[in-house]
Design a protein around this motif. Structure first.
Motif, PDB file in Angstrom:
ATOM      1  N   TYR A   1       3.341   8.177  -5.879  1.00  0.00           N
ATOM      2  CA  TYR A   1       1.958   8.463  -6.298  1.00  0.00           C
ATOM      3  C   TYR A   1       1.940   8.904  -7.756  1.00  0.00           C
ATOM      4  O   TYR A   1       1.038   8.560  -8.511  1.00  0.00           O
ATOM      5  CB  TYR A   1       1.351   9.566  -5.412  1.00  0.00           C
TER       6      TYR A   1
ATOM      7  N   PHE B   1       2.066   6.036 -10.019  1.00  0.00           N
ATOM      8  CA  PHE B   1       0.758   5.373 -10.040  1.00  0.00           C
ATOM      9  C   PHE B   1      -0.194   6.112 -10.987  1.00  0.00           C
ATOM     10  O   PHE B   1      -0.940   5.502 -11.750  1.00  0.00           O
ATOM     11  CB  PHE B   1       0.173   5.359  -8.615  1.00  0.00           C
ATOM     12  N   THR B   2      -0.137   7.448 -10.947  1.00  0.00           N
ATOM     13  CA  THR B   2      -1.047   8.247 -11.771  1.00  0.00           C
ATOM     14  C   THR B   2      -0.605   8.248 -13.229  1.00  0.00           C
ATOM     15  O   THR B   2      -1.417   8.230 -14.148  1.00  0.00           O
ATOM     16  CB  THR B   2      -1.057   9.707 -11.267  1.00  0.00           C
TER      17      THR B   2
ATOM     18  N   ARG C   1       1.478  -1.723 -14.563  1.00  0.00           N
ATOM     19  CA  ARG C   1       2.840  -1.937 -14.066  1.00  0.00           C
ATOM     20  C   ARG C   1       3.824  -1.395 -15.085  1.00  0.00           C
ATOM     21  O   ARG C   1       3.659  -1.595 -16.281  1.00  0.00           O
ATOM     22  CB  ARG C   1       3.067  -3.424 -13.844  1.00  0.00           C
TER      23      ARG C   1
ATOM     24  N   THR D   1       0.853  -1.199   0.000  1.00  0.00           N
ATOM     25  CA  THR D   1       0.000   0.000   0.000  1.00  0.00           C
ATOM     26  C   THR D   1       0.879   1.235   0.000  1.00  0.00           C
ATOM     27  O   THR D   1       1.809   1.332   0.808  1.00  0.00           O
ATOM     28  CB  THR D   1      -0.874   0.025   1.277  1.00  0.00           C
ATOM     29  N   LEU D   2       0.586   2.168  -0.915  1.00  0.00           N
ATOM     30  CA  LEU D   2       1.288   3.445  -0.879  1.00  0.00           C
ATOM     31  C   LEU D   2       0.467   4.381  -0.002  1.00  0.00           C
ATOM     32  O   LEU D   2      -0.742   4.494  -0.172  1.00  0.00           O
ATOM     33  CB  LEU D   2       1.423   4.026  -2.291  1.00  0.00           C
TER      34      LEU D   2
ATOM     35  N   LEU E   1       8.682   1.526  -8.468  1.00  0.00           N
ATOM     36  CA  LEU E   1       7.958   0.544  -7.648  1.00  0.00           C
ATOM     37  C   LEU E   1       8.273  -0.874  -8.120  1.00  0.00           C
ATOM     38  O   LEU E   1       8.500  -1.782  -7.318  1.00  0.00           O
ATOM     39  CB  LEU E   1       6.453   0.813  -7.715  1.00  0.00           C
ATOM     40  N   GLU E   2       8.274  -1.039  -9.433  1.00  0.00           N
ATOM     41  CA  GLU E   2       8.578  -2.355 -10.006  1.00  0.00           C
ATOM     42  C   GLU E   2      10.032  -2.734  -9.712  1.00  0.00           C
ATOM     43  O   GLU E   2      10.333  -3.874  -9.358  1.00  0.00           O
ATOM     44  CB  GLU E   2       8.341  -2.292 -11.516  1.00  0.00           C
TER      45      GLU E   2
END
Lengths: 61, 340
Positions: free
Chosen positions: B283, B286-287, B306, B140-141, B312-313
Motif C-alpha cells: 500500500y 501505491f501511495t 508504475r 488487487t491489493l 509490485l513491478e
C-alpha cells in the motif's frame, strides 16, 4: 475505508482494496459509432441523381 | 476435499444452461497444461445461498452436497467444494460456467471468497513464498482483518488450521489422477503423492489470481517433489528470496504462514503481523509512487504510477519471466509427454 492520522502528518485514507499499479489496466474500447448521415441540400441531390442517371461509360455509345 | 458428486454430473448440469462453454470445458477438463498442477476450488458464499439453490439442488441437495463438508469460512452461509480440474484454464472456465448458470458473478464478488487448492503439501517456507507471491502478484491489493481468515477449522481439535492465508488440507478425499511431469520430463498418469494439499484463501479473487497461484504452486511443488519444473522452481525461490531481501522484507519468511501441527501460542498473531507488514509495504508503494498528470482544464494531479524498482513491478516481471520459461521449455516435451 480506514482513516489513519498521526499528529503532525497529513491524514491518510486507506481503502479496503486498491488496484495493483504494476498491472496495466486495459481501458475498454469505446463502441464504434455509425457515422452521422450527411445532409445534402435538395438542389444538389437532384443534380447528383440526374448526373448518375445520364452517365454512360465511354466506348459503348 | 469432500464433495459428494462427480465432476461429470456438474458438467451435465451446467450444460443444461450453458451448452457450448460447458461442452468445451468437458472436452479438456482433466487435461494438464504444460505439466502445471491440477486446480481445486472452494466457493465460500458470504450472503444468502438463493442464487446457488438450483445448482445445489441439481447436484443432489444441500444435505448431500454442503452439509457433508464441515470446513468453511467462519462467516459463510455455505462452502461449495468443486472437484479438481486439470488446469487453471479449466478452473476459470468452470467458474465462468457457474457464473452463467447462477446468473451472478463469482470472480470479483465481495460476497464470494474463493479458496484455491493445489496438490502437494509445501514446506512452511515455500508456503510463505506462495502466500507472498499471490499477494504481490494479484491485480488487487487487499487489506485484511483476522476475521477475513477465520474458518470453522481454525481451532479444530484434530485438524487445527489457525487463522492463516495458507492452509493445509484436512486429509479428505484426494484425486491424484492428473498427469505429473517427472524429473525426466515423462508424463506419469498420477501425481506422486497420495494426499496433501496447500490451499490459499484468496478472498474475492480474479482470473489472474487463479493463473498466478497455479504457476507459483507448480514451481514450488516441483522444487520440493523432484518434478520436471524443479530446477525452475529452485530458481524462482532464489529470486523471490532475493527480491524480499532487497526490500528488507526477508524477515517475513520466518513468520508461520501455515499452521503446522507443532504450532505455538501466538502464531496466529505472528503470522498476521507479517501479513500486515506486507500489506503496508505494498500500500505504501501505491501511495508513494505518483506521477504528475496534467488535467483537461489546466490543473495538475498526482496519480498512482508504475515504479520500475518497486516490489509490485518486480513481482510482475518475475511471474512473467517464469511463465515464459515454462512456455518455452514445455515445447521440448512432445504431446505424448516424452522428451523431444
Amino acid at each position: 475505508m480506514i482513516r489513519s492520522h498521526q499528529p503532525g502528518s497529513q491524514p491518510l485514507d486507506i481503502p479496503e482494496t486498491i488496484p495493483n499499479p504494476a498491472i496495466p489496466r486495459t481501458a475498454p474500447t469505446p463502441p464504434v459509432r455509425p457515422s452521422e448521415p450527411v445532409k445534402v441540400p435538395v438542389r444538389q441531390l437532384a443534380a447528383c441523381v440526374a448526373l448518375t442517371s445520364t452517365y454512360q461509360p465511354t466506348g459503348i455509345h | 476435499m469432500t464433495y459428494a458428486y462427480r465432476l461429470e454430473d456438474l458438467l451435465l448440469l451446467l450444460e443444461t444452461k450453458t451448452p457450448e462453454p460447458a461442452a468445451k470445458l468437458a472436452a479438456n477438463v482433466r487435461r494438464v497444461d504444460r505439466g502445471l498442477l491440477s486446480v481445486g476450488l472452494k466457493i465460500h458464499c458470504l450472503d444468502s445461498s438463493e442464487r446457488f439453490d438450483r445448482l445445489i439442488e441439481g447436484l443432489g441437495g444441500a444435505p448431500r452436497i454442503l452439509e457433508v463438508n464441515h470446513f468453511k469460512d467462519a462467516r459463510a452461509s455455505f462452502c461449495l467444494v468443486l472437484p479438481p480440474v486439470g488446469s487453471a484454464v479449466s478452473a476459470i472456465q468452470l467458474i465462468e460456467c457457474i457464473e452463467q448458470f447462477t446468473g451472478s458473478p463469482v470472480f470479483g464478488s465481495r460476497h464470494i471468497q474463493l479458496q484455491l487448492c493445489s496438490p502437494g503439501r509445501l514446506s512452511p517456507r515455500a508456503s510463505a513464498l506462495l502466500g507472498i507471491a499471490f499477494y504481490l502478484g494479484s491485480d488487487t491489493l487487499r487489506r485484511y482483518t483476522q476475521a477475513d481468515l477465520q474458518t470453522t477449522f481454525q481451532s479444530s481439535f484434530h485438524q487445527p488450521r489457525g487463522i492463516r492465508l495458507v492452509l493445509y488440507d484436512a486429509q479428505g478425499d484426494f484425486d491424484r489422477n492428473f498427469a505429473w511431469w517427472n524429473c525426466c520430463g515423462v508424463a506419469e498418469p498420477q501425481l506422486p503423492f497420495t494426499g496433501g494439499r496447500t490451499d490459499l484463501l484468496i478472498g474475492s479473487g480474479s482470473r489472474l489470481d487463479v493463473e498466478n497461484i497455479n504457476l507459483v504452486a507448480t514451481l514450488l511443488v516441483h522444487s520440493e517433489y523432484d518434478g520436471y519444473w524443479g530446477e525452475l522452481g529452485r530458481g524462482f525461490r532464489a529470486e523471490m528470496e532475493s527480491l524480499l531481501e532487497r526490500h528488507i522484507l526477508a524477515g517475513l519468511l520466518a513468520a508461520p504462514w501455515v499452521r503446522e501441527s507443532w504450532a505455538q501460542i501466538g502464531d496466529d498473531n505472528r503470522f498476521f503481523a507479517a501479513l500486515q507488514e506486507l500489506v503496508a509495504y505494498a500500500y505504501g508503494e501505491f501511495t508513494r509512487v505518483k506521477e504528475r498528470r496534467l488535467l483537461l482544464f489546466g490543473g495538475w494531479r498526482d496519480a498512482p504510477a508504475r515504479s520500475p524498482n518497486g516490489i509490485l513491478e518486480e513481482m510482475q516481471r518475475l511471474l512473467f519471466k517464469y511463465r515464459k520459461l515454462i512456455e518455452r521449455q514445455s515445447k521440448l516435451i512432445n504431446q505424448a509427454g516424452e522428451p523431444v
